[in-house]
Scaffold this motif. Structure first.
Motif, PDB file in Angstrom:
ATOM      1  N   GLY A 209       1.196  -3.396  -4.883  1.00  0.00           N
ATOM      2  CA  GLY A 209       1.957  -2.193  -4.597  1.00  0.00           C
ATOM      3  C   GLY A 209       1.151  -0.954  -4.297  1.00  0.00           C
ATOM      4  N   GLY A 210      -0.134  -0.917  -4.666  1.00  0.00           N
ATOM      5  CA  GLY A 210      -0.971   0.238  -4.387  1.00  0.00           C
ATOM      6  C   GLY A 210      -1.580   0.151  -2.996  1.00  0.00           C
ATOM      7  N   THR A 211      -2.318   1.190  -2.617  1.00  0.00           N
ATOM      8  CA  THR A 211      -2.906   1.214  -1.279  1.00  0.00           C
ATOM      9  C   THR A 211      -3.908   0.082  -1.070  1.00  0.00           C
ATOM     10  OG1 THR A 211      -2.639   3.617  -1.206  1.00  0.00           O
ATOM     11  CG2 THR A 211      -4.127   2.643   0.395  1.00  0.00           C
ATOM     12  N   THR A 212      -4.699  -0.244  -2.099  1.00  0.00           N
ATOM     13  CA  THR A 212      -5.660  -1.357  -1.964  1.00  0.00           C
ATOM     14  C   THR A 212      -4.942  -2.641  -1.624  1.00  0.00           C
ATOM     15  OG1 THR A 212      -7.029  -0.304  -3.669  1.00  0.00           O
ATOM     16  CG2 THR A 212      -7.580  -2.560  -3.068  1.00  0.00           C
ATOM     17  N   ASP A 213      -3.837  -2.900  -2.288  1.00  0.00           N
ATOM     18  CA  ASP A 213      -3.044  -4.105  -2.046  1.00  0.00           C
ATOM     19  C   ASP A 213      -2.431  -4.079  -0.651  1.00  0.00           C
ATOM     20  OD1 ASP A 213      -1.668  -6.545  -3.191  1.00  0.00           O
ATOM     21  OD2 ASP A 213       0.097  -5.337  -2.720  1.00  0.00           O
ATOM     22  N   ILE A 214      -1.931  -2.935  -0.221  1.00  0.00           N
ATOM     23  CA  ILE A 214      -1.327  -2.811   1.106  1.00  0.00           C
ATOM     24  C   ILE A 214      -2.366  -3.064   2.198  1.00  0.00           C
ATOM     25  CG2 ILE A 214      -0.274  -1.178   2.719  1.00  0.00           C
ATOM     26  CD1 ILE A 214       1.049   0.136   0.249  1.00  0.00           C
ATOM     27  N   VAL A 215      -3.553  -2.457   2.044  1.00  0.00           N
ATOM     28  CA  VAL A 215      -4.633  -2.673   3.017  1.00  0.00           C
ATOM     29  C   VAL A 215      -5.033  -4.151   3.055  1.00  0.00           C
ATOM     30  CG1 VAL A 215      -7.040  -2.157   3.571  1.00  0.00           C
ATOM     31  CG2 VAL A 215      -5.508  -0.321   2.864  1.00  0.00           C
ATOM     32  N   ALA A 216      -5.169  -4.759   1.877  1.00  0.00           N
ATOM     33  CA  ALA A 216      -5.585  -6.160   1.798  1.00  0.00           C
ATOM     34  C   ALA A 216      -4.599  -7.075   2.503  1.00  0.00           C
ATOM     35  CB  ALA A 216      -5.735  -6.575   0.339  1.00  0.00           C
ATOM     36  N   ARG A 217      -3.315  -6.856   2.318  1.00  0.00           N
ATOM     37  CA  ARG A 217      -2.307  -7.736   2.922  1.00  0.00           C
ATOM     38  C   ARG A 217      -2.226  -7.537   4.432  1.00  0.00           C
ATOM     39  NH1 ARG A 217       0.323 -10.388  -1.074  1.00  0.00           N
ATOM     40  NH2 ARG A 217      -0.123  -9.554  -3.159  1.00  0.00           N
ATOM     41  N   THR A 218      -2.490  -6.337   4.898  1.00  0.00           N
ATOM     42  CA  THR A 218      -2.549  -6.100   6.343  1.00  0.00           C
ATOM     43  C   THR A 218      -3.729  -6.858   6.951  1.00  0.00           C
ATOM     44  OG1 THR A 218      -1.595  -3.906   6.040  1.00  0.00           O
ATOM     45  CG2 THR A 218      -2.700  -4.329   8.123  1.00  0.00           C
ATOM     46  N   ILE A 219      -4.879  -6.780   6.289  1.00  0.00           N
ATOM     47  CA  ILE A 219      -6.076  -7.478   6.756  1.00  0.00           C
ATOM     48  C   ILE A 219      -5.887  -8.989   6.702  1.00  0.00           C
ATOM     49  CG2 ILE A 219      -8.502  -7.969   6.222  1.00  0.00           C
ATOM     50  CD1 ILE A 219      -8.657  -5.089   5.158  1.00  0.00           C
ATOM     51  N   ALA A 220      -5.304  -9.479   5.595  1.00  0.00           N
ATOM     52  CA  ALA A 220      -5.154 -10.920   5.393  1.00  0.00           C
ATOM     53  C   ALA A 220      -4.334 -11.561   6.499  1.00  0.00           C
ATOM     54  CB  ALA A 220      -4.512 -11.184   4.037  1.00  0.00           C
ATOM     55  N   ASP A 221      -3.274 -10.897   6.910  1.00  0.00           N
ATOM     56  CA  ASP A 221      -2.416 -11.443   7.955  1.00  0.00           C
ATOM     57  C   ASP A 221      -3.172 -11.581   9.273  1.00  0.00           C
ATOM     58  OD1 ASP A 221       0.301 -12.166   8.990  1.00  0.00           O
ATOM     59  OD2 ASP A 221      -0.022 -10.357  10.188  1.00  0.00           O
TER      60      ASP A 221
END
Length: 252
Positions: free
Chosen positions: A38-50
């Motif tokens: 839910g935080g920005t680190t998680d949001i960035v990671a999921r964008t990159i992962a996709d």
């Protein structure tokens, strides 16, 4: 963020392809996030992962390992086999803030990781619950000075950048507000939205949607100029804090 993400994907694809050629990857790749979802680190990671998964032809699985202001997850990445299948999100909290103040950090940020690329950076924002009695930054500071210790702020964890940047701001503003640490910016943000804490210094990556939706009220963005996405929110410099240029970066 899209442009930075594709730059990261391209760079990683070239780097990894040159080392492992066609043999890599032949199974899913793990991308460790050292904070709760839910935080920005998680949001960035999921964008990159996709995007990275599509480029590599393998699944990139995001795993959240929270605790210790990011130390628990970062340590797991540091101790993983150096085979390219265990990637980790690098943050200011895990590579700079916590190591600088905690001599018992179980890893060395300079020698226990292989840096790949810096993928994103976000400005930070002072956000409060809409019910807070002050409606602008000056009123907010005045209320805190009038009632020291009455209000609280949330952070992603003790020793993390959210904790340290708020403590820095407290010193510059001459106020006192009680720290409540969480296992990541995600749960810290949710408790702010729920009204269980009063204020948070958060990255715009995770706060923006809640500010635009009226669930949070933005009082100040860090830096010496206003953010184009929130032109009505004053920046630190124009509020008398010219040295408060804190931003948060994210890497792999």
């Amino acid at each position: 963020m899209k442009r930075r993400t594709w730059v990261a994907v391209a760079a990683m694809s070239v780097a990894m392809g040159s080392v492992w050629a066609q043999a890599y990857p032949n199974r899913p790749v793990k991308l460790q996030v050292p904070f709760a979802p839910g935080g920005t680190t998680d949001i960035v990671a999921r964008t990159i992962a996709d995007s990275l998964g599509k480029a590599l032809g393998q699944s990139v699985v995001v795993e959240n390992k929270a605790g210790g202001g990011g130390v628990v997850g970062a340590n797991e990445t540091a101790k993983s086999a150096p085979d390219g299948y265990s990637l980790g999100m690098a943050t200011v909290s895990t590579t700079a803030a916590n190591p600088a103040i905690n001599p018992k950090i179980p890893y060395n940020p300079l020698t226990d990781f292989t840096p790949i690329i810096n993928v994103a950076a976000t400005p930070n924002v002072i956000a409060v619950h809409p019910s807070f009695p002050a409606h602008d930054y000056k009123g907010f500071v005045a209320e805190l000075k009038k009632n020291p210790g009455r209000y609280s702020y949330s952070s992603s964890g003790t020793g993390g950048i959210g904790h340290l940047q708020t403590e820095l701001w407290k010193g510059l503003a001459g106020v006192f507000i009680t720290h409540i640490p969480y296992r990541g910016a995600g749960p810290a943000l949710q408790d702010l939205i729920g009204g269980n804490v009063d204020m948070m210094f958060d990255g715009l990556g995770s706060s923006a949607q809640h500010i635009k939706g009226g669930r949070l009220k933005a009082l100040m963005v860090s830096g010496n100029k206003r953010n184009p996405a929130f032109p009505d929110v004053p920046c630190a410099a124009e509020l008398g804090l010219p040295d408060y240029t804190v931003s948060t970066w994210y890497g792999l």
